[in-house]
Design an enzyme around this catalytic site. Structure first.
Site, mmCIF file in Angstrom:
data_model
loop_
_atom_site.group_PDB
_atom_site.id
_atom_site.type_symbol
_atom_site.label_atom_id
_atom_site.label_comp_id
_atom_site.label_asym_id
_atom_site.label_seq_id
_atom_site.Cartn_x
_atom_site.Cartn_y
_atom_site.Cartn_z
ATOM 1 C CB CYS A 91 24.456 -22.894 -42.421
ATOM 2 S SG CYS A 91 24.504 -23.322 -44.177
ATOM 3 C CB CYS A 97 22.800 -14.101 -52.022
ATOM 4 S SG CYS A 97 21.735 -12.694 -52.411
ATOM 5 C CB CYS A 157 17.747 -15.005 -58.268
ATOM 6 S SG CYS A 157 19.168 -15.771 -57.457
ATOM 7 C CB CYS A 196 20.906 -18.875 -47.989
ATOM 8 S SG CYS A 196 20.952 -18.181 -46.326
ATOM 9 C CB CYS A 211 14.721 -12.075 -55.140
ATOM 10 S SG CYS A 211 15.334 -11.813 -53.454
ATOM 11 C CB CYS A 260 19.227 -24.587 -48.715
ATOM 12 S SG CYS A 260 18.908 -25.035 -46.987
ATOM 13 C CB CYS A 269 17.577 -23.950 -40.808
ATOM 14 S SG CYS A 269 18.803 -22.636 -40.917
ATOM 15 C CG ASP A 303 18.712 -11.918 -31.962
ATOM 16 O OD1 ASP A 303 17.517 -12.251 -32.015
ATOM 17 O OD2 ASP A 303 19.645 -12.729 -32.099
ATOM 18 C CB CYS A 347 18.977 -18.405 -51.177
ATOM 19 S SG CYS A 347 17.291 -17.911 -51.618
#
Length: 369
Positions: free
Chosen positions: A259, A266, A209, A262, A206, A216, A232, A147, A212
Site C-alpha cells: 500500500c 504526502c 500535517c 501514506c 511535517c 490510511c 497495515c 533490508d 498520512c
C-alpha cells in the site's frame, strides 16, 4: 607477528569521504551520508513498539534486538555506518488512478521492477569493496546490508542526515520525498560524520500535517510515528501468512501487494523525482494490471511473471488470497463470479475462506443494484 595497520589520518579520511560520494553517485545512489553507531535515542521507542504488539507476526523483529540497537554487536569493530539512498518512483505513473479503478489491481510501486534487494545489495557490496581497497593501508572491515539483517535503517538514515522520520514512520527528504530504498555499509573506518537534519521524534518538516494518518485506509497509523502493523495493508498482504481479519478486508480495496497511500498523499512527494534506474522500470505492465487476469494466473505463470521481483516475497497462496479480497471489493461481473467459483474447487482452506467472503460481498452488491 603482523603489525597493526597505521591509523588513518584526518586528511586521508576527508579525501576518501569525498571520493565515496562520487563512487556512490556512479553506482546509482542519489545520496550517501555517514553516521556513528549510537542508537540509544531510539532504543526505548523500539522496545515500546514491540511490547505493544505492533509487529504482529513479524517475530524476526524481536530476535537479535541487541544487534539491531547496536551495529557493533552485529558486526564487530563497526564504528561508522554509511547510509545510501536510491529513488524508485516510476515515471509517468498514475497510481491514484489505478487505485480508483474498481477492476484494477494496485501493487506497491517499490515492487513493480527488479527486486531492490538484488539491486542495492550488489551495488553496496561493490562500493564497500572499492572503499576497502582504497583504504587498504588502514585495514578496514566492512559489510553491506539492504533490508537483510537486524538493522535499524530509518533511524540510521535519520542520524546520518538523509532526512527525517515522518508521522507515517517512513524516512522523508525535502528533495526526494519518501520514494526511495535504503542500504547500509557497516565499517571500521573512522570516517567524518554527517549531521542529522532533525532529531529523533521531531517529525522534521511535517509540521501540523496529518495527511498520512487521515488517508490510511485501515487507520494503521495510530499516533504520529506509531504504526500498528497488524492493521497495515502492506503487512496484511505481504508479511501476514494467515487469514486477513474480516473488518479490514473492505478497506483494503484493490490493494493486493502493499500500500502506498501514506506516500501518495504526502505533500513532500508532490514533486518527488522519478527514478532513472532501468532496474526499477515497470515489468509486465503491472502498474495498470487488472484483478481478474492476475487472479486467473496459474502458479507456474505467477512464478514466471514475478521472477526476479520483490512480489516473490509472498507465496502463490497469499497472492490468491489478496486477489480474492480485491475481487470481492470490485464490481459483481459474471466473469468474476465464475473465476472465483472455479478457483474455489481446488483452493486451499485459506484461499477458500477469502473466496467465500468475496462471493458473499459480490452477491450482496449485485442484489442491491
Amino acid at each position: 607477528m603482523t603489525s597493526p595497520p597505521p591509523p588513518a589520518t584526518t586528511a586521508a579520511l576527508t579525501a576518501l569521504r569525498r571520493d565515496i560520494d562520487d563512487w556512490a553517485q556512479a553506482a546509482g545512489f542519489d545520496a550517501l551520508r555517514v553516521t556513528d553507531v549510537d542508537l540509544s535515542a531510539y532504543a526505548n521507542e523500539v522496545r515500546d513498539w514491540l511490547a505493544r504488539g505492533f509487529a504482529g507476526d513479524m517475530a524476526y523483529l524481536h530476535a537479535n534486538l541487541d544487534k539491531r540497537l547496536d551495529p557493533a554487536a552485529l558486526v564487530p569493530d563497526t564504528i561508522r555506518v554509511l547510509c545510501a539512498r536510491m529513488s524508485y518512483r516510476p515515471g509517468q505513473d498514475d497510481a491514484l488512478g489505478q487505485l480508483q479503478r474498481d477492476d484494477g489491481a494496485y501493487i506497491a510501486r517499490y515492487a513493480l521492477g527488479r527486486d531492490y534487494h538484488k539491486v542495492l545489495r550488489r551495488r553496496l557490496a561493490r562500493l564497500g569493496a572499492r572503499i576497502a581497497d582504497a583504504a587498504r593501508d588502514f585495514g578496514p572491515s566492512y559489510r553491506a546490508f539492504t533490508d537483510s539483517a537486524p538493522v535499524l535503517e530509518k533511524p540510521l538514515g535519520e542520524k546520518a542526515g538523509l532526512g527525517w522520520i515522518g508521522k507515517h514512520g517512513l524516512l522523508l527528504s525535502e528533495d526526494v520525498g519518501s520514494w526511495f530504498f535504503l542500504g547500509e555499509i557497516y565499517t571500521s573506518l573512522p570516517l567524518p560524520i554527517d549531521p542529522p537534519v532533525h532529531g529523533p521524534r521531531s517529525f522534521g518538516e511535517c509540521g501540523n500535517c496529518r495527511a498520512c494518518m487521515t488517508v490510511c485506509p485501515t487507520d494503521a497509523i495510530v499516533a504520529p510515528g506509531q504504526l500498528d502493523a497488524r492493521r497495515c495493508i502492506a503487512y496484511l498482504t505481504i508479511e501476514h501468512k494467515g487469514v486477513i481479519p474480516e473488518p479490514l478486508r473492505a478497506p483494503m480495496g484493490n490493494r493486493v501487494f502493499g500500500c502506498d497511500d501514506c506516500q501518495l498523499y504526502c505533500p513532500w512527494n508532490r514533486e518527488a523525482p522519478a527514478t532513472t534506474e532501468p532496474d526499477f522500470d515497470v515489468r509486465h505492465s503491472l502498474d495498470t494490471a487488472q484483478l481478474l487476469p492476475l487472479f486467473e494466473l496459474s502458479e507456474a505463470d505467477f512464478l514466471a511473471v514475478t521472477e526476479g521481483m520483490a512480489i516473490r516475497r509472498i507465496s502463490y497462496e497469499q497472492w490468491q488470497r489478496n486477489l480474492a479480497v480485491g475481487l470481492g471489493n470490485g464490481p459483481p461481473a459474471e466473469a468474476v463470479f465464475t473465476a472465483l467459483r472455479n478457483r474455489r474447487q481446488q483452493a486451499s482452506a485459506l484461499v477458500r475462506e477469502h473466496i467465500d467472503w468475496a462471493l458473499a460481498q459480490l452477491t450482496a452488491r449485485a442484489g442491491s443494484a
